[in-house]
Motif scaffolding. Structure first.
Motif, PDB file in Angstrom:
ATOM      1  N   LEU A  25       0.826  -1.215   0.000  1.00  0.00           N
ATOM      2  CA  LEU A  25       0.000   0.000   0.000  1.00  0.00           C
ATOM      3  C   LEU A  25       0.857   1.261   0.000  1.00  0.00           C
ATOM      4  O   LEU A  25       0.549   2.230  -0.703  1.00  0.00           O
ATOM      5  CB  LEU A  25      -0.938  -0.004   1.207  1.00  0.00           C
ATOM      6  N   ALA A  26       1.920   1.255   0.775  1.00  0.00           N
ATOM      7  CA  ALA A  26       2.777   2.437   0.859  1.00  0.00           C
ATOM      8  C   ALA A  26       3.445   2.736  -0.479  1.00  0.00           C
ATOM      9  O   ALA A  26       3.444   3.890  -0.934  1.00  0.00           O
ATOM     10  CB  ALA A  26       3.829   2.250   1.950  1.00  0.00           C
ATOM     11  N   ILE A  27       3.995   1.717  -1.121  1.00  0.00           N
ATOM     12  CA  ILE A  27       4.666   1.965  -2.399  1.00  0.00           C
ATOM     13  C   ILE A  27       3.655   2.372  -3.463  1.00  0.00           C
ATOM     14  O   ILE A  27       3.954   3.192  -4.332  1.00  0.00           O
ATOM     15  CB  ILE A  27       5.517   0.751  -2.838  1.00  0.00           C
ATOM     16  N   SER A  28       2.452   1.829  -3.397  1.00  0.00           N
ATOM     17  CA  SER A  28       1.421   2.212  -4.352  1.00  0.00           C
ATOM     18  C   SER A  28       1.025   3.680  -4.188  1.00  0.00           C
ATOM     19  O   SER A  28       0.864   4.409  -5.177  1.00  0.00           O
ATOM     20  CB  SER A  28       0.199   1.315  -4.168  1.00  0.00           C
ATOM     21  N   ILE A  29       0.915   4.120  -2.955  1.00  0.00           N
ATOM     22  CA  ILE A  29       0.569   5.523  -2.695  1.00  0.00           C
ATOM     23  C   ILE A  29       1.705   6.445  -3.134  1.00  0.00           C
ATOM     24  O   ILE A  29       1.468   7.493  -3.758  1.00  0.00           O
ATOM     25  CB  ILE A  29       0.235   5.717  -1.203  1.00  0.00           C
ATOM     26  N   ILE A  30       2.937   6.077  -2.822  1.00  0.00           N
ATOM     27  CA  ILE A  30       4.077   6.921  -3.175  1.00  0.00           C
ATOM     28  C   ILE A  30       4.233   7.034  -4.688  1.00  0.00           C
ATOM     29  O   ILE A  30       4.412   8.134  -5.223  1.00  0.00           O
ATOM     30  CB  ILE A  30       5.368   6.379  -2.515  1.00  0.00           C
ATOM     31  N   VAL A  31       4.161   5.903  -5.390  1.00  0.00           N
ATOM     32  CA  VAL A  31       4.288   5.932  -6.852  1.00  0.00           C
ATOM     33  C   VAL A  31       3.123   6.696  -7.474  1.00  0.00           C
ATOM     34  O   VAL A  31       3.311   7.488  -8.401  1.00  0.00           O
ATOM     35  CB  VAL A  31       4.397   4.500  -7.426  1.00  0.00           C
ATOM     36  N   GLY A  32       1.921   6.496  -6.954  1.00  0.00           N
ATOM     37  CA  GLY A  32       0.762   7.239  -7.463  1.00  0.00           C
ATOM     38  C   GLY A  32       0.905   8.740  -7.277  1.00  0.00           C
ATOM     39  O   GLY A  32       0.553   9.526  -8.158  1.00  0.00           O
ATOM     40  N   LEU A  33       1.442   9.142  -6.126  1.00  0.00           N
ATOM     41  CA  LEU A  33       1.652  10.565  -5.871  1.00  0.00           C
ATOM     42  C   LEU A  33       2.697  11.144  -6.811  1.00  0.00           C
ATOM     43  O   LEU A  33       2.508  12.239  -7.371  1.00  0.00           O
ATOM     44  CB  LEU A  33       2.083  10.770  -4.419  1.00  0.00           C
ATOM     45  N   ILE A  34       3.777  10.422  -7.033  1.00  0.00           N
ATOM     46  CA  ILE A  34       4.825  10.900  -7.939  1.00  0.00           C
ATOM     47  C   ILE A  34       4.287  11.026  -9.361  1.00  0.00           C
ATOM     48  O   ILE A  34       4.527  12.036 -10.042  1.00  0.00           O
ATOM     49  CB  ILE A  34       6.053   9.963  -7.878  1.00  0.00           C
ATOM     50  N   ILE A  35       3.540  10.041  -9.815  1.00  0.00           N
ATOM     51  CA  ILE A  35       2.975  10.091 -11.166  1.00  0.00           C
ATOM     52  C   ILE A  35       1.943  11.210 -11.277  1.00  0.00           C
ATOM     53  O   ILE A  35       1.871  11.901 -12.301  1.00  0.00           O
ATOM     54  CB  ILE A  35       2.352   8.725 -11.541  1.00  0.00           C
ATOM     55  N   SER A  36       1.169  11.416 -10.226  1.00  0.00           N
ATOM     56  CA  SER A  36       0.177  12.507 -10.254  1.00  0.00           C
ATOM     57  C   SER A  36       0.860  13.872 -10.344  1.00  0.00           C
ATOM     58  O   SER A  36       0.387  14.757 -11.068  1.00  0.00           O
ATOM     59  CB  SER A  36      -0.700  12.449  -9.008  1.00  0.00           C
ATOM     60  N   ILE A  37       1.934  14.055  -9.596  1.00  0.00           N
ATOM     61  CA  ILE A  37       2.678  15.316  -9.675  1.00  0.00           C
ATOM     62  C   ILE A  37       3.268  15.488 -11.071  1.00  0.00           C
ATOM     63  O   ILE A  37       3.222  16.574 -11.653  1.00  0.00           O
ATOM     64  CB  ILE A  37       3.769  15.369  -8.585  1.00  0.00           C
ATOM     65  N   PHE A  38       3.814  14.404 -11.640  1.00  0.00           N
ATOM     66  CA  PHE A  38       4.353  14.459 -12.997  1.00  0.00           C
ATOM     67  C   PHE A  38       3.264  14.820 -14.009  1.00  0.00           C
ATOM     68  O   PHE A  38       3.480  15.648 -14.906  1.00  0.00           O
ATOM     69  CB  PHE A  38       4.987  13.106 -13.351  1.00  0.00           C
ATOM     70  N   GLN A  39       2.088  14.232 -13.862  1.00  0.00           N
ATOM     71  CA  GLN A  39       0.988  14.533 -14.774  1.00  0.00           C
ATOM     72  C   GLN A  39       0.518  15.977 -14.629  1.00  0.00           C
ATOM     73  O   GLN A  39       0.157  16.622 -15.621  1.00  0.00           O
ATOM     74  CB  GLN A  39      -0.185  13.588 -14.538  1.00  0.00           C
ATOM     75  N   ILE A  44      -0.027  16.006 -18.939  1.00  0.00           N
ATOM     76  CA  ILE A  44      -0.343  14.768 -19.654  1.00  0.00           C
ATOM     77  C   ILE A  44      -1.430  14.068 -18.851  1.00  0.00           C
ATOM     78  O   ILE A  44      -1.215  13.694 -17.702  1.00  0.00           O
ATOM     79  CB  ILE A  44       0.897  13.853 -19.761  1.00  0.00           C
ATOM     80  N   GLN A  45      -2.583  13.893 -19.433  1.00  0.00           N
ATOM     81  CA  GLN A  45      -3.712  13.291 -18.722  1.00  0.00           C
ATOM     82  C   GLN A  45      -4.031  11.899 -19.269  1.00  0.00           C
ATOM     83  O   GLN A  45      -5.158  11.575 -19.576  1.00  0.00           O
ATOM     84  CB  GLN A  45      -4.937  14.210 -18.807  1.00  0.00           C
ATOM     85  N   GLU A  46      -3.033  11.083 -19.380  1.00  0.00           N
ATOM     86  CA  GLU A  46      -3.210   9.720 -19.858  1.00  0.00           C
ATOM     87  C   GLU A  46      -3.545   8.817 -18.665  1.00  0.00           C
ATOM     88  O   GLU A  46      -2.800   8.767 -17.689  1.00  0.00           O
ATOM     89  CB  GLU A  46      -1.926   9.240 -20.549  1.00  0.00           C
ATOM     90  N   GLN A  47      -4.655   8.096 -18.735  1.00  0.00           N
ATOM     91  CA  GLN A  47      -5.089   7.275 -17.610  1.00  0.00           C
ATOM     92  C   GLN A  47      -4.198   6.050 -17.393  1.00  0.00           C
ATOM     93  O   GLN A  47      -4.033   5.599 -16.271  1.00  0.00           O
ATOM     94  CB  GLN A  47      -6.535   6.827 -17.827  1.00  0.00           C
ATOM     95  N   THR A  48      -3.644   5.516 -18.465  1.00  0.00           N
ATOM     96  CA  THR A  48      -2.813   4.320 -18.320  1.00  0.00           C
ATOM     97  C   THR A  48      -1.420   4.639 -17.796  1.00  0.00           C
ATOM     98  O   THR A  48      -0.694   3.727 -17.428  1.00  0.00           O
ATOM     99  CB  THR A  48      -2.688   3.591 -19.666  1.00  0.00           C
ATOM    100  N   LEU A  49      -1.051   5.907 -17.743  1.00  0.00           N
ATOM    101  CA  LEU A  49       0.273   6.290 -17.273  1.00  0.00           C
ATOM    102  C   LEU A  49       0.460   5.943 -15.799  1.00  0.00           C
ATOM    103  O   LEU A  49       1.564   5.615 -15.372  1.00  0.00           O
ATOM    104  CB  LEU A  49       0.497   7.784 -17.490  1.00  0.00           C
ATOM    105  N   THR A  50      -0.600   5.970 -15.017  1.00  0.00           N
ATOM    106  CA  THR A  50      -0.473   5.643 -13.595  1.00  0.00           C
ATOM    107  C   THR A  50      -0.478   4.141 -13.351  1.00  0.00           C
ATOM    108  O   THR A  50       0.078   3.682 -12.360  1.00  0.00           O
ATOM    109  CB  THR A  50      -1.614   6.276 -12.779  1.00  0.00           C
ATOM    110  N   PHE A  51      -1.095   3.386 -14.228  1.00  0.00           N
ATOM    111  CA  PHE A  51      -1.269   1.960 -13.996  1.00  0.00           C
ATOM    112  C   PHE A  51       0.032   1.169 -14.108  1.00  0.00           C
ATOM    113  O   PHE A  51       0.364   0.365 -13.240  1.00  0.00           O
ATOM    114  CB  PHE A  51      -2.319   1.404 -14.966  1.00  0.00           C
ATOM    115  N   VAL A  52       0.772   1.381 -15.168  1.00  0.00           N
ATOM    116  CA  VAL A  52       1.969   0.573 -15.434  1.00  0.00           C
ATOM    117  C   VAL A  52       3.064   0.793 -14.379  1.00  0.00           C
ATOM    118  O   VAL A  52       3.608  -0.184 -13.854  1.00  0.00           O
ATOM    119  CB  VAL A  52       2.485   0.828 -16.870  1.00  0.00           C
ATOM    120  N   PRO A  53       3.428   2.024 -14.018  1.00  0.00           N
ATOM    121  CA  PRO A  53       4.464   2.179 -12.972  1.00  0.00           C
ATOM    122  C   PRO A  53       4.035   1.605 -11.624  1.00  0.00           C
ATOM    123  O   PRO A  53       4.857   1.018 -10.915  1.00  0.00           O
ATOM    124  CB  PRO A  53       4.665   3.690 -12.874  1.00  0.00           C
TER     125      PRO A  53
END
Length: 89
Positions: A25-39, A44-53
């Motif tokens: 859960l922690a790594i999922s939240i951290i990676v999601g936050l980083i990808i959200s900041i990048f987006q 870039i509003q690509e929905q699949t960009l958050t899924f793969v990382p």
């Protein structure tokens, strides 16, 4: 089985479940936050960009902490079986 014994088992089950789920859960939240900041910064509003990382990060965490998680679950299961054997006698 007393009420205190039952509450102890429930407390241990919840804490074991939280310890096992916490790294993923922690790594999922951290990676999601980083990808959200990048987006947000690149717009870039690509929905699949958050899924793969997230999927890759979760798989890596699962590989790295899988044996630890398994040992925690086996230890909890052994304690439950010991409690069951003392209740039956």
């Amino acid at each position: 089985m007393t009420e205190n014994m039952l509450m102890g088992i429930l407390k241990e089950a919840i804490s074991t479940g939280l310890m096992i789920a916490a790294p993923i859960l922690a790594i999922s939240i951290i990676v999601g936050l980083i990808i959200s900041i990048f987006q947000a910064t690149t717009q870039i509003q690509e929905q699949t960009l958050t899924f793969v990382p997230k999927l890759i990060a979760i798989a890596l965490v699962g590989l790295l902490t899988g044996s630890w998680m398994l040992h925690k679950m086996i230890g909890f299961t052994e304690r439950i079986f010991q409690i069951i054997s003392t209740i039956v006698q």
